[in-house]
Design a protein around this motif. Sequence first.
Motif, PDB file in Angstrom:
ATOM      1  N   GLU A  44       2.966   2.247  -1.971  1.00 53.80           N
ATOM      2  CA  GLU A  44       1.350   2.466  -1.669  1.00 53.80           C
ATOM      3  C   GLU A  44       1.169   3.668  -2.559  1.00 53.80           C
ATOM      4  O   GLU A  44       1.784   5.061  -2.234  1.00 53.80           O
ATOM      5  CB  GLU A  44       0.970   2.709  -0.413  1.00 53.80           C
ATOM      6  CG  GLU A  44       0.956   1.458   0.244  1.00 53.80           C
ATOM      7  CD  GLU A  44       0.673   1.258   1.751  1.00 53.80           C
ATOM      8  OE1 GLU A  44       0.434   0.292   2.188  1.00 53.80           O
ATOM      9  OE2 GLU A  44       0.259   2.233   2.210  1.00 53.80           O
ATOM     10  N   ALA A  45       0.432   3.723  -3.504  1.00 48.03           N
ATOM     11  CA  ALA A  45       0.131   5.013  -4.437  1.00 48.03           C
ATOM     12  C   ALA A  45      -1.234   5.504  -4.363  1.00 48.03           C
ATOM     13  O   ALA A  45      -2.293   4.653  -4.007  1.00 48.03           O
ATOM     14  CB  ALA A  45       0.392   4.557  -6.012  1.00 48.03           C
ATOM     15  N   GLN A  46      -1.464   6.759  -4.174  1.00 47.02           N
ATOM     16  CA  GLN A  46      -2.862   7.395  -3.957  1.00 47.02           C
ATOM     17  C   GLN A  46      -3.457   7.434  -5.446  1.00 47.02           C
ATOM     18  O   GLN A  46      -2.617   8.069  -6.181  1.00 47.02           O
ATOM     19  CB  GLN A  46      -2.631   8.630  -3.478  1.00 47.02           C
ATOM     20  CG  GLN A  46      -3.982   9.181  -2.692  1.00 47.02           C
ATOM     21  CD  GLN A  46      -3.770  10.388  -1.971  1.00 47.02           C
ATOM     22  OE1 GLN A  46      -3.292  11.528  -2.468  1.00 47.02           O
ATOM     23  NE2 GLN A  46      -4.247  10.407  -0.817  1.00 47.02           N
ATOM     24  N   TYR A  47      -4.677   6.764  -5.665  1.00 51.03           N
ATOM     25  CA  TYR A  47      -5.268   6.896  -6.775  1.00 51.03           C
ATOM     26  C   TYR A  47      -6.726   6.991  -6.440  1.00 51.03           C
ATOM     27  O   TYR A  47      -7.409   6.113  -5.793  1.00 51.03           O
ATOM     28  CB  TYR A  47      -5.045   5.571  -7.525  1.00 51.03           C
ATOM     29  CG  TYR A  47      -5.740   5.611  -8.899  1.00 51.03           C
ATOM     30  CD1 TYR A  47      -5.625   6.715 -10.111  1.00 51.03           C
ATOM     31  CD2 TYR A  47      -6.402   4.279  -9.365  1.00 51.03           C
ATOM     32  CE1 TYR A  47      -6.220   6.422 -11.133  1.00 51.03           C
ATOM     33  CE2 TYR A  47      -7.106   4.328 -10.566  1.00 51.03           C
ATOM     34  CZ  TYR A  47      -7.057   5.410 -11.553  1.00 51.03           C
ATOM     35  OH  TYR A  47      -7.649   5.258 -12.621  1.00 51.03           O
ATOM     36  N   ARG A  48      -7.468   7.892  -7.007  1.00 51.69           N
ATOM     37  CA  ARG A  48      -8.980   8.159  -6.989  1.00 51.69           C
ATOM     38  C   ARG A  48      -9.214   8.163  -5.409  1.00 51.69           C
ATOM     39  O   ARG A  48     -10.132   7.634  -5.019  1.00 51.69           O
ATOM     40  CB  ARG A  48      -9.684   7.100  -7.726  1.00 51.69           C
ATOM     41  CG  ARG A  48      -9.508   7.132  -9.208  1.00 51.69           C
ATOM     42  CD  ARG A  48     -10.264   6.170 -10.155  1.00 51.69           C
ATOM     43  NE  ARG A  48     -10.354   6.182 -11.343  1.00 51.69           N
ATOM     44  CZ  ARG A  48     -10.736   5.213 -12.260  1.00 51.69           C
ATOM     45  NH1 ARG A  48     -11.410   4.426 -12.015  1.00 51.69           N
ATOM     46  NH2 ARG A  48     -10.582   5.480 -13.257  1.00 51.69           N
ATOM     47  N   GLY A  49      -8.578   8.909  -4.687  1.00 46.52           N
ATOM     48  CA  GLY A  49      -8.845   9.202  -3.277  1.00 46.52           C
ATOM     49  C   GLY A  49      -8.545   7.759  -2.434  1.00 46.52           C
ATOM     50  O   GLY A  49      -9.026   8.024  -1.103  1.00 46.52           O
ATOM     51  N   GLU A  50      -7.915   6.870  -2.799  1.00 42.79           N
ATOM     52  CA  GLU A  50      -7.609   5.776  -1.927  1.00 42.79           C
ATOM     53  C   GLU A  50      -6.121   5.300  -2.326  1.00 42.79           C
ATOM     54  O   GLU A  50      -5.574   5.552  -3.206  1.00 42.79           O
ATOM     55  CB  GLU A  50      -8.427   4.630  -2.005  1.00 42.79           C
ATOM     56  CG  GLU A  50      -8.630   3.940  -3.489  1.00 42.79           C
ATOM     57  CD  GLU A  50      -9.168   2.824  -3.400  1.00 42.79           C
ATOM     58  OE1 GLU A  50      -9.234   1.699  -2.449  1.00 42.79           O
ATOM     59  OE2 GLU A  50     -10.129   2.424  -4.557  1.00 42.79           O
ATOM     60  N   TRP A  51      -5.576   4.654  -1.181  1.00 45.04           N
ATOM     61  CA  TRP A  51      -4.127   4.204  -1.345  1.00 45.04           C
ATOM     62  C   TRP A  51      -4.133   2.779  -1.733  1.00 45.04           C
ATOM     63  O   TRP A  51      -4.854   1.924  -0.919  1.00 45.04           O
ATOM     64  CB  TRP A  51      -3.249   4.112   0.033  1.00 45.04           C
ATOM     65  CG  TRP A  51      -3.100   5.535   0.518  1.00 45.04           C
ATOM     66  CD1 TRP A  51      -3.871   6.391   1.585  1.00 45.04           C
ATOM     67  CD2 TRP A  51      -2.216   6.390   0.196  1.00 45.04           C
ATOM     68  NE1 TRP A  51      -3.047   7.478   1.495  1.00 45.04           N
ATOM     69  CE2 TRP A  51      -2.090   7.593   0.864  1.00 45.04           C
ATOM     70  CE3 TRP A  51      -1.094   6.144  -0.766  1.00 45.04           C
ATOM     71  CZ2 TRP A  51      -1.214   8.572   0.807  1.00 45.04           C
ATOM     72  CZ3 TRP A  51      -0.208   7.090  -1.041  1.00 45.04           C
ATOM     73  CH2 TRP A  51      -0.145   8.412  -0.201  1.00 45.04           C
ATOM     74  N   LEU A  52      -3.492   2.614  -2.620  1.00 38.60           N
ATOM     75  CA  LEU A  52      -3.442   1.093  -3.560  1.00 38.60           C
ATOM     76  C   LEU A  52      -1.975   0.831  -3.055  1.00 38.60           C
ATOM     77  O   LEU A  52      -1.108   1.228  -3.199  1.00 38.60           O
ATOM     78  CB  LEU A  52      -3.517   1.150  -4.973  1.00 38.60           C
ATOM     79  CG  LEU A  52      -4.900   1.752  -5.623  1.00 38.60           C
ATOM     80  CD1 LEU A  52      -4.734   1.789  -6.915  1.00 38.60           C
ATOM     81  CD2 LEU A  52      -6.100   1.010  -4.919  1.00 38.60           C
ATOM     82  N   GLU A  53      -1.908  -0.670  -2.768  1.00 39.25           N
ATOM     83  CA  GLU A  53      -0.739  -1.386  -2.436  1.00 39.25           C
ATOM     84  C   GLU A  53      -0.206  -1.963  -3.641  1.00 39.25           C
ATOM     85  O   GLU A  53      -0.897  -2.915  -4.238  1.00 39.25           O
ATOM     86  CB  GLU A  53      -1.079  -2.616  -1.543  1.00 39.25           C
ATOM     87  CG  GLU A  53      -1.669  -1.933  -0.121  1.00 39.25           C
ATOM     88  CD  GLU A  53      -2.413  -2.729   0.829  1.00 39.25           C
ATOM     89  OE1 GLU A  53      -2.643  -4.075   0.422  1.00 39.25           O
ATOM     90  OE2 GLU A  53      -2.739  -2.493   2.017  1.00 39.25           O
TER      91      GLU A  53
END
Length: 256
Positions: A123-132
């Motif tokens: 899970e990577a943080q990108y533009r204020g949200e966590w992407l799976e």
Amino acid sequence: MSHDYLSETPLLDYQAPSIQELIARRGWAELSEGERIGAAYDFVRNEVLFGYNSNDALPASKVLADSYGQCNTKGTLLMALLRALGIPCRFRGFTIDKRLQRGVVPELVYPLAPRNIIHSWVEAQYRGEWLELEGFILDQGVLTALQAAFPERSSLCAYGAGTDCLQAPNVAWTGQSTYIQKTGINRVFGVFDSPDAFYEDHRQLTGFRGLAYRLFIRHWMNRRVVQMRAGRVPTIPGGDKNLLPAKSTLLEKEVV
């Protein structure tokens, strides 16, 4: 509880010369945030081929040296690259039903495989949200071979894939979450700061089965993956029923 999503760890050894040299050679540090994620993701997806390493708990530098990996080991390398590039990331642990590995695991030894196999995604943080991020597991060569072998199928849970959209899975980095084994998940362990923290409590293939896997079975599996990439996808006994998940046990509300 405080979290540290940028630190180096024994497994996320991103200061290793090989990892730093890769980043410098590719010029990834000069890219925008989204481009940095995409560059690391695309590298792990297609330049680190799908295959089976000697252990899940390998340092990222060792996975890079192997130049192949599966969900857990490729995920460790991706996390190391992301953290080296200043992208906060974390580890989410699961198990998948062993049916997802059928066709890769030879039928002769398939009964030896654990029913529930350790799995993970990044899970990577990108533009204020966590992407799976899970779609990096199969390289494009393997995915293309499966699409050609099953042109009429949308759902497949075998050969290392677990998807309901085989012909057009969301595996490319577009700034959104990606998946390729999600439909095989049958248990959620939760979120961990690092793979190191997860493997402190969750290990698999110990004892005789672990030794057999490391010395013999994984090499057999890797040869089958090479054959798949060349378009020779093995037949699974039992027909269509063995190409689908045993049952859907992952509650979407558990993955947040």
